[in-house]
Structure formats: structure tokens, C-alpha cells
Scaffold this motif. Structure first.
Motif, short mmCIF file in Angstrom:
data_model
loop_
_atom_site.label_atom_id
_atom_site.label_comp_id
_atom_site.label_asym_id
_atom_site.label_seq_id
_atom_site.Cartn_x
_atom_site.Cartn_y
_atom_site.Cartn_z
N ASP A 45 4.12 10.07 -18.81
CA ASP A 45 2.70 9.84 -19.13
C ASP A 45 2.08 11.12 -19.73
O ASP A 45 1.27 11.03 -20.66
N THR A 76 1.75 -5.26 -14.52
CA THR A 76 1.02 -4.00 -14.43
C THR A 76 0.42 -3.89 -13.03
O THR A 76 0.29 -4.90 -12.32
N ASP A 116 -2.96 5.12 -13.79
CA ASP A 116 -3.49 3.99 -14.55
C ASP A 116 -2.40 3.10 -15.16
O ASP A 116 -2.50 1.89 -15.14
N ARG A 117 -1.37 3.74 -15.75
CA ARG A 117 -0.40 2.94 -16.53
C ARG A 117 0.78 2.43 -15.71
O ARG A 117 1.76 1.95 -16.27
N SER A 169 -4.18 9.89 -15.15
CA SER A 169 -3.75 9.80 -16.55
C SER A 169 -3.55 11.20 -17.12
O SER A 169 -4.20 12.16 -16.70
#
Ligand SMILES: Cc1cc2nc3c(=O)[nH]c(=O)nc-3n(C[C@H](O)[C@H](O)[C@H](O)COP(=O)(O)OP(=O)(O)OC[C@H]3O[C@@H](n4cnc5c(N)ncnc54)[C@H](O)[C@@H]3O)c2cc1C
Ligand SMILES: NC(=O)C1=CN([C@@H]2O[C@H](COP(=O)(O)OP(=O)(O)OC[C@H]3O[C@@H](n4cnc5c(N)ncnc54)[C@H](OP(=O)(O)O)[C@@H]3O)[C@@H](O)[C@H]2O)C=CC1
Ligand SMILES: O=C(O)C(=O)Cc1c[nH]c2ccccc12
Length: 427
Positions: free
Chosen positions: A214, A99, A72-73, A190
Motif C-alpha cells: 500500500d 473487501t 482502507d484497502r 492508508s
């Protein structure tokens, strides 16, 4: 023979059951395999000159690596000017490191702008050059459910399936006894699912490093396996992108000198990282990337978590045990889950029946900048080990080359209207 013109993609549809058990489609233009950034960039070039094509994509969307197989990040780790596709720049408002969602939005509007409509859920199983008719035969299976197959017949074949087509999943002794969750980094989304858990991250490339970070953000306890060596570079040197600096310096000096400069700067900024178990390879970072494709880590914060002890560095794995792992130094770690950040491979050898242009590792045999064009209308895009900017360079060359030949051939065909083609394809 029943030949239909398909309006959408200028195909000639040939319903000839005796040629192939599924449908057989004659394509008036190239077949592009893969609708990632590379395939889209070639398609855009062709569209601009009105050359028809077909894009085959095994997933149900464009840029499936980015949409389905990244966490996700994730952000691009090269500055934005190195990650644009040809013809359309990123919007001005994009940050220096977009992103993944911004990048995906850009790719989707890119495909929309050029009206690129890939044939989704069509996985290419094989591609052979038929010497009898001088055409490529590309067989696909529909992976969305009905398993139906189609054979595309075309003059040009563009391989754009990427350097990261398949996950590498090594086998470890005792893995089946482990009992906890094991997943590849491409399925990791995540760290929220790992809160409070002890996680073994296998591999210390950019994936292993970023997954470990993360996990820290989500209060998990990562241990990262470093079995050999790794180059870690700061993402920026004196506020300037390390990658950009490397690219600039390479215009003026040999790569090994650039490597020495980058390593000196890395040492000044990061200190001696070997004391944390991050041994550096003997070859410099850019040379290693160019010759072996091993990407240096561009640090986005993991190193400070390693220094603080939030990420533990451990040596190679000997075997897995129930609820744990034995390392090569004899240490036994209790762990709850494993994330395999063990990299990716090209899948070209599994489907392209050819052994000259592509080598057995699925990369073109000729190194950059010569690996884009093979014989008999075969092309490769996105295998330069130079990220998206390398793919863009390839894509421009490939589309220009095909446009030139296609226009010539179309002109000749128009000049000889009435002369029928005597090429024959045998089943
Ligand atoms: C996590 C991650 C982050 C990265 N970040 C950067 C970055 O910041 N900057 C950068 O420059 N590069 C980066 N890269 C490198 C990456 O290779 C490029 O970003 C880019 O995705 C390459 O585009 P591509 O189209 O060549 O390959 P891909 O994006 O992999 O696209 C290939 C497509 O082909 C399809 N395909 C594969 N096999 C078949 C088949 N047999 N039949 C039909 N379709 C098939 C796939 O489903 C896929 O959609 C990153 C890579 C990863 C893994
Ligand atoms: N933000 C971003 O833009 C990101 C970009 N990426 C890019 O994606 C690409 C793939 O990166 P990544 O997924 O990290 O893959 P890499 O191939 O770069 O790294 C794989 C890692 O796994 C290790 N490994 C492989 N097999 C084993 C094994 N059996 N036991 C222990 N370790 C093992 C390798 O060690 P060894 O060296 O010893 O073989 C290496 O450390 C790269 O180009 C990278 O730059 C990835 C993540 C984020
Ligand atoms: O992120 C990647 O995988 C890339 O391939 C981008 C890239 C190309 N050349 C590099 C050199 C150093 C770090 C990243 C890259």
C-alpha cells in the motif's frame, strides 16, 4: 432483593448494592465476551432456538477489528466460501475476495437479521467461577466515559475475544530518540499520509507485506524488516486458491505432504525468494500455522515490488537513532516513520481467572477440534488458528451445546415450579 425482568435481553436485573459496588445482573443464559464474527455467530445460533444471552463488547460497534483496526484497502485473503458465518451466506454478487467494507456490511446485516444487540463500551475486566453458587461472575467497566461497573452473573461464559485482541508493540533500544512517527499496523489506514516518505515496516507477516504494498501504491519508500523467516505463497495456483487447494489435499494426504506440494508450486510460480532475504522456515507453511499459529503470507503483489526494489528487505533491528535505525548487520538507514506490523496477542489471561482450559498464551490448551469446551460452562470460540471458518465450526458446536443444556434446565425448572433456589452467591 429487587429483581427486575429486562425485556430486551431476558435479563434479571438485581439492584443489590452490597454484592458489588456497581450494578449486578443475573443473566438467564450465557454471557458472550466479544462481538466480532465469533461472538456474533454464537449469538445467531442461540437466537434461532430462543436462548437468551448477553454479548459484552468493549468497542462501540460490532466487528471492531474490521471496522476500527484495519487499513482502507484490506480485502479478505481467503476465498469467500471460507469466510462466511453459519446460517447466512454472502450475497451472490460478492467477489471471490470481498473487501473489508463488504465483509463489514455482511456482518452488520447478520447482526440485524438475528436481532443481536451487544452491550457496547463494556470491557470485561475479570471473570471468575464462583464455586459456592456454581456461576460465573463477569465484571465490566464502561469505557465510554463514566467508568461505571457492572457484574454479570451467569451459568455459561463464552470467550470470543479473538486471537488478535491486543497489538504487540516490542520495545527497541533508542526508540524514544528516533523522533519520527511510530504506529502499529492496526492504526494504519492508508499510504497517502506517507507520500515521498522513507518508512520502516517492522515485520513481514500479511500485515507487513500488505502495508508495504500500500505504501508503494502511494509513492512512499518502504523498507521491510525480516528478522527471521517467512513462508510466502502465491494466493492462487493455476487459478485456484492456494488455501482451498491445501484444504482439499489435506483430506487425502498428511499435512507435511501437502506442505511439500504447496512449496513446490510456490517455487515454480514465485521462484527462489530466499535471494531477496525472504528465508523460508524449516517447517512447512500449514504445519507452522497449525502448531505455532504463524500465518503464511498469501502474496497479493508485494513480491513483485520486492523484486523491482520498490520494497527493500532489511534484517533485524539493533537500535533506533535520531532519524534512523541501525540494523543487526551494522547498516544504518535514514527513515522518517515506522510502522510496527509486529502482530497481535490474545488478551484472555488478563481477565479470565482460570488456568486449565486456557494456557498462558491466551489460547485453549487443547488443540483444534477440541478447544471449544471447558469445564463449568466455559467455552471458547475463534481460537483455532483457522480464521473465520474455524470460528464458525466452534460457534455451531458451542451454541448447540448450550441450547441443549439450557433447554434441559429450563424444562426441569418449569417442572419444579414452586421449589425455590437455595444457591447463594457470596460477595
Ligand atoms: C488484518 C486481518 C485480516 C484478516 N483476514 C482474514 C481473512 O481474510 N480470513 C479469515 O478467515 N481470517 C482473517 N483474519 C483472522 C481474524 O482473526 C478473523 O477474521 C476474525 O476477525 C476473528 O473473529 P473473532 O470474533 O474471533 O475476533 P475479533 O474479530 O478480534 O473480535 C473480538 C471482539 O472482542 C472484543 N473484545 C476483546 N477483548 C474484550 C474484552 N475484554 N471485553 C469486551 N470485548 C472484548 C473486541 O473488541 C472485538 O470486537 C484476519 C485478521 C486480521 C488481523
Ligand atoms: N488480507 C488479509 O486477510 C490479512 C490478514 N492478516 C492476518 O492477520 C493476522 C496477523 O498478521 P500480522 O499482523 O502480519 O502478524 P504476524 O504475527 O503474522 O506477523 C508479525 C511479524 O512481526 C515480526 N516481528 C515481531 N516482533 C518483531 C521484532 N521485535 N522485530 C522484528 N520483527 C518482529 C514477526 O517476525 P518473527 O516471525 O520473526 O517473529 C512477523 O514477521 C494473521 O493471521 C494474518 O494472516 C493480516 C493482514 C492482511
Ligand atoms: O488470515 C488469517 O489470519 C487466517 O487465520 C486465515 C487462515 C487460516 N489458515 C490459513 C492458512 C494459510 C493462510 C491463511 C490462513
Amino acid at each position: 432483593m429487587n429483581i427486575n425482568q429486562c425485556d430486551e435481553c431476558s435479563l434479571h436485573q438485581q439492584n443489590q448494592e452490597d454484592l458489588f459496588s456497581g450494578r449486578c445482573i443475573l443473566v438467564n443464559g450465557p454471557v458472550i465476551v466479544g462481538a466480532g464474527p465469533s461472538g456474533l455467530a454464537v449469538a445467531a445460533g442461540l437466537k434461532q432456538d430462543g436462548v437468551p444471552f448477553v454479548i459484552l463488547e468493549r468497542a462501540s460497534c460490532i466487528a471492531s477489528l474490521w471496522q476500527n483496526r484495519t487499513y482502507d484497502r484490506l480485502k479478505l485473503h481467503l476465498p469467500k466460501q471460507f469466510c462466511e458465518l453459519p446460517y447466512i451466506p454472502f450475497p451472490h454478487k460478492f467477489p471471490q475476495y470481498p473487501t473489508k467494507h463488504q465483509f463489514i456490511n455482511y456482518l452488520q446485516s447478520y447482526a440485524r437479521e438475528f436481532q443481536i444487540h451487544p452491550r457496547f463500551n463494556e470491557s470485561v475486566l475479570s471473570a471468575n467461577y464462583d464455586h459456592t453458587c456454581g456461576l460465573w461472575r463477569v465484571k465490566t467497566v464502561n469505557v465510554a466515559g463514566d467508568d461505571s461497573s457492572v457484574e454479570y452473573i451467569c451459568r455459561w461464559l463464552v470467550v470470543a475475544t479473538g486471537e488478535n485482541a491486543e497489538k504487540v508493540v516490542p520495545e527497541f533500544e533508542g526508540m524514544h530518540e528516533f523522533g519520527g512517527g511510530v504506529m502499529h499496523a492496526c492504526d494504519y489506514k492508508s499510504g497517502e499520509f506517507y507520500r515521498g516518505k522513507r518508512v520502516l515496516v517492522v515485520g513481514c507477516g500479511n500485515s507487513g507485506m500488505e502495508v508495504s504494498l500500500d505504501l508503494c501504491h502511494h509513492n512512499a519508500f518502504p523498507s521491510m524488516v525480516v528478522r527471521s523467516s517467512v513462508h510466502v505463497l502465491p494466493r492462487e495456483i493455476l487459478g485456484k486458491s492456494t488455501f482451498e487447494l491445501g484444504v482439499c489435499l489435506m483430506k487425502w494426504m498428511p499435512i507435511w505432504v501437502v506442505d511439500k506440494i504447496l512449496l513446490l508450486a510456490a517455487k515454480l510460480i514465485l521462484g527462489n525468494i530466499e535471494k531477496y532475504g525472504l528465508k523460508r522456515p524449516s517447517m512447512g507453511p500449514l504445519q507452522l500455522k497449525n502448531t505455532q499459529g504463524k500465518t503464511p503470507v498469501l502474496d497479493i503483489g508485494t513480491l513483485s515490488r520486492i523484486r523491482s526494489g520498490d520494497v527493500k528487505i532489511v534484517p533485524g533491528i539493533k537500535k533506533f537513532l535520531h532519524g534512523g535505525v541501525e540494523l543487526v548487520n551494522g547498516e544504518i538507514l535514514e527513515i522518517d516513520s515506522v510502522i510496527l506490523a509486529t502482530g497481535y496477542s490474545s488478551n484472555v489471561p488478563s481477565w479470565l481467572k482460570e488456568n486449565e482450559f486456557f494456557s498462558r498464551d491466551g489460547f485453549p490448551t487443547s488443540p483444534f477440534p477440541n478447544g471449544w469446551k471447558g469445564k463449568a460452562g466455559l467455552y471458547a470460540v475463534g481460537f483455532t488458528r483457522r480464521g473465520i471458518s474455524g470460528a464458525s465450526v466452534d460457534a455451531i458446536k458451542v451454541s448447540k451445546d448450550i441450547i441443549k443444556i439450557w433447554k434441559n434446565e429450563t424444562k426441569q425448572k418449569n417442572q419444579s415450579v414452586g421449589v425455590s433456589c437455595n444457591r447463594k452467591c457470596k460477595p
